[in-house]
Design an enzyme around this catalytic site. Sequence first.
Site, PDB file in Angstrom:
ATOM      1  N   GLU A   7       0.829  -1.210   0.000  1.00  0.00           N
ATOM      2  CA  GLU A   7       0.000   0.000   0.000  1.00  0.00           C
ATOM      3  C   GLU A   7       0.867   1.266   0.000  1.00  0.00           C
ATOM      4  OE1 GLU A   7      -3.302   0.218   0.072  1.00  0.00           O
ATOM      5  OE2 GLU A   7      -3.689   2.274   0.741  1.00  0.00           O
ATOM      6  N   ASP A   8       1.905   1.288   0.834  1.00  0.00           N
ATOM      7  CA  ASP A   8       2.612   2.543   1.088  1.00  0.00           C
ATOM      8  C   ASP A   8       3.994   2.660   0.451  1.00  0.00           C
ATOM      9  OD1 ASP A   8       0.447   3.212   2.597  1.00  0.00           O
ATOM     10  OD2 ASP A   8       1.349   2.668   4.511  1.00  0.00           O
TER      11      ASP A   8
END
Length: 741
Positions: free
Chosen positions: A92-93
């Site tokens: 996700e990051d």
Amino acid sequence: MEQYKIDHKAEDEMIEAAFQEVLAGYLASNHRKKVEIITRAYKFAKEAHKGVRRRSGEPYILHPIAVAKIASQEIGLGSTSICAALLHDVVEDTDYTVEDLEQHFGKKIAQIVGGLTKISGGIFGNKASVQAENFRKLLLTMSEDIRVVLIKMADRLHNMRTLGSMTPNKQYKIAGETLYIYAPLAHRLGLFAIKTELEDLSFKYEHPAAYNHIKELIKESEAHRTEIYRKFSAPIKQKLEEIGLKYEAKARMKSVYSIWNKMEKKKVPFEEIYDIYAMRIIFDCDDPDKEKITCWNIYSIITDLYKLHPDRTRDWISVPKANGYQALHITVMGPDGNWIEVQIRSRRMDEIAEKGFAAHWKYKIGDGDEESELNVWLRTIKDILDNPEPSAIDFLDTLKLNLFASEIVVFTPKGELLTLPNNSTVLDVAFELHSQLGLHCIAGKVNHKLVPLSHKLKSGDQVEVLTSQSQKPRPEWVNFLATAKGKNRLRVALRKDQQPIKEQGKEIFTNFLKKHNLVGTNEVITKILGFLHIANREDLYLALGNNEVSLDDNLAKNITKQNSTSILTKLFRRKPSSNDKKEGTTTEIKIDTKETYILQHNENGANFKIADCCCPIPGDDVLGFIDENNEVIVHALDCPRAMMLKAGYGSRIVSTEWEVSTQKFLATIHIEGLDRFGILQELIQLISSTLNIDIRKLNIEAKNFVFSCQLSVLVKDTQVVTDLCNKVKKINGVKQTSRIY
Ligand code: MN
């Protein structure tokens, strides 16, 4: 400036220490030890999130570490989940992809992280359709691998624990979402501890004032509560130790959120919530076959000490709750006159209660079916997902309903949708539709094929109920009913049929009591129920009538043995109800004779009667005798009748204390002296004007210059009488004064 400089070395040490805690917890669990891959996942994640900080300012990696710790130590998951938790925000990051993770850590871990990434957007979108779609995604990933949702739970829990550093609007959104979906989901998964914490945390952010207020009230009442608990639990603990039980006992507080819920729902103030805590007894038991009997032994010990609430015994050992919960719950009257619930469970039952399915896995040996129970449920979710409703909102509601309360969806021939618990049968459907259909059900047609009424249904089945007027409900039906409604309706119908059997059982019971010279008080019945492991009186009569249990001389001996020592000195402080009067022959004592009985007045009069043989007043040494009507008769200690009562009815004597009040009592004084003109007037003057004492009766006799008088006055206590006597003695001519009574 010095204070803003980050001490990288100290920070690294902190991170390392946090990770070592995860490892230590894992190594202490009974999972296979895969330290290498966990350490690798940790290093990978640490590197990937390097230089990134959370809003609170702490290094980002501390979040995945915390999530891994929750997954491992609070949910009980193994190495695959710990790795996935450590890596859960990497895709996700950061720039890494699911494929990258697969290369490094294999397919399973990568899949779970992929699933977590898919649902990272949150459940609440702006539009209902977005909401539904996200929710659908969550459930889909869940049905692919339950660990996705369990790690999501851990992630959410850590975010909630650290919500304080978020902006208020974010706090509000996350808290709302948590209460709406994650807390119920945690409940459904059996993660009770996490569910409770999520609710409390959400509540804290959504209603900070109410939260703080309740917290404050809990704090204020803590000392009192602790004292009550200490008083209540001490004798129980002593007895448990006497029988050599290894156990742990604690006062289990109701959560802030559930207190608030109760206050809101029932519109009662905090002070009136009596079940604010329960006592929980968790005992160690190596032999699963002995768990049940141990629970009932503890039941007997507690009901020997305290009065049982007849309608609140819950036996979730014989019939566990749908989510696996097992325990024996009883409610007894505590020393302060309030009901206290006691939850009795084994260590195994407790872990299931706290950790849900994860604990189930722990206690199941062999890998084969360790997730099967859950898999059945997940498959049904998938079934519904494959056939969504046309409207997004309806779909969401159906799903939510199904997720939290039930497990399968079936259709009636008219296309009506029924949501039922897993393992529901044709008979459940019949009862669900109408109790008459259920009671006369003979068979069913599932997808147009004839099946017996015990046929288990699958999600999506179309079910038709076949009935016959000659059919009668049978007790064994309860074995294949899955719905509470069906079971209830059957029970009601059977109860009507069972009336004659119960009458028979009652007669057997009455004869048993008569034979052994026992009185059917609540105490005796509580004890018998405990011995026979039966939850209530109705069931006892039924079991007796059906010859399922028998009452033998041994049982009677046991009852009488304990009877003499504890029953008459039982704790209970309730008003006699009409019910008690009906039972007529019983003269059980409803006053706690172990405690000092406070003699007091209120608007209805006094809670005691003054014995007319000795007429004591405040200041006199007195005792209370509890009569047939459970009234306390106050006698002077040296009253001859009281002495007789003490000797003959020791168990009915209670120590008493006068409450300080303005109430007046009648005292009678004898005065003797030499008669002279005006002495009477002087006497009355002194008493009523000077001393301001109310005279109720005055008898005077004078003979041969000697007078004697008997004077009845209303006084507060003995002090007033003593005073009065001393002053009267000073009147010229008075030779003697004494209180008669
Ligand atoms: Mn996260």
